[in-house]
Write a protein that holds these residues in place. Structure first.
Motif, PDB file in Angstrom:
ATOM      1  N   SER A 143     -13.237 -13.508  -8.504  1.00  0.00           N
ATOM      2  CA  SER A 143     -13.689 -12.144  -8.287  1.00  0.00           C
ATOM      3  C   SER A 143     -13.417 -11.344  -9.561  1.00  0.00           C
ATOM      4  O   SER A 143     -12.420 -11.566 -10.237  1.00  0.00           O
ATOM      5  N   SER A 180     -14.770  -6.160  -4.966  1.00  0.00           N
ATOM      6  CA  SER A 180     -14.370  -6.971  -3.816  1.00  0.00           C
ATOM      7  C   SER A 180     -13.357  -6.230  -2.940  1.00  0.00           C
ATOM      8  O   SER A 180     -12.244  -5.948  -3.364  1.00  0.00           O
ATOM      9  N   GLU A 217     -10.808 -15.075  -5.790  1.00  0.00           N
ATOM     10  CA  GLU A 217     -11.167 -14.208  -4.667  1.00  0.00           C
ATOM     11  C   GLU A 217     -10.205 -14.515  -3.522  1.00  0.00           C
ATOM     12  O   GLU A 217      -9.570 -15.573  -3.492  1.00  0.00           O
TER      13      GLU A 217
END
Length: 196
Positions: free
Chosen positions: A131, A51, A119
């Motif tokens: 994430s 990410s 996230e």
């Protein structure tokens, strides 16, 4: 187990991008030689993250000391999946481990640590899905460095550009520049192991 967990990444049929932040000394060698070499250490755990925004949150958009340079490290999907298959979650979860003792034993022996964190949005706020971060231990880093890496790209100029748009209140322009990430098809055999 959380339905909110998914691996979102920039990937194609054979490879997937991981983001890492480093000081100039490590980044310069990695970009010039297209592989990690000294002063990068294979003797300590290195964390890889698919990410982009999670790494931006972690490195404060490259403002943290020792994390000034952002690298997009494209690795073979086979390597990524081998890392996931060797991984153990950093915290005990009944659905994945059975008992706390079983988890502790597995965790201490694991060459790879798997951690889920909320996230992040463009401005760093926690989002309602998690994430993944993957910590590669000494036993497996050599494979990452020698066998898995396809290419290493310095995306620091992109980080600076996006950050400038953000700082100047242009969130829409900033969003347009973000790397495209889609939900990665985690092999069914690994879903339980990863607490997904």
């Amino acid at each position: 187990m959380s339905a909110r967990r998914e691996v979102r990444a920039d990937f194609d049929r054979g490879s997937i991008v991981m983001y890492q932040a480093y000081p100039d000394a490590i980044a310069d060698v990695a970009v010039a030689t297209q592989r990690f070499g000294p002063p990068f250490s294979v003797g300590r755990m290195t964390w890889i993250k698919p990410s982009f925004l999670w790494l931006m949150h972690r490195s404060n958009w490259g403002r943290k000391s020792g994390q000034e340079r952002t690298l997009a490290v494209r690795i073979h999907r086979a390597g990524w999946e081998a890392a996931l298959a060797a991984g153990v979650l950093t915290a005990y979860e009944p659905g994945a481990h059975g008992s706390p003792e079983a988890w502790r034993k597995a965790f201490e022996a694991a060459p790879v640590h798997i951690q889920w964190d909320p996230e992040r949005s463009l401005r760093g706020a926690g989002l309602p899905h998690d994430s993944i971060q993957v910590g590669l231990g000494r036993g497996i880093i050599q494979r990452y460095v020698e066998d898995w890496v396809v290419s290493i790209t310095d995306v620091t100029p992109l980080v600076h550009k996006v950050r400038k748009h953000l700082d100047e209140g242009r969130a829409e322009q900033a969003t347009r520049l973000l790397p495209r990430e889609a939900v990665y098809p985690v092999p069914q055999a690994l879903v339980r192991r990863l607490g997904m």
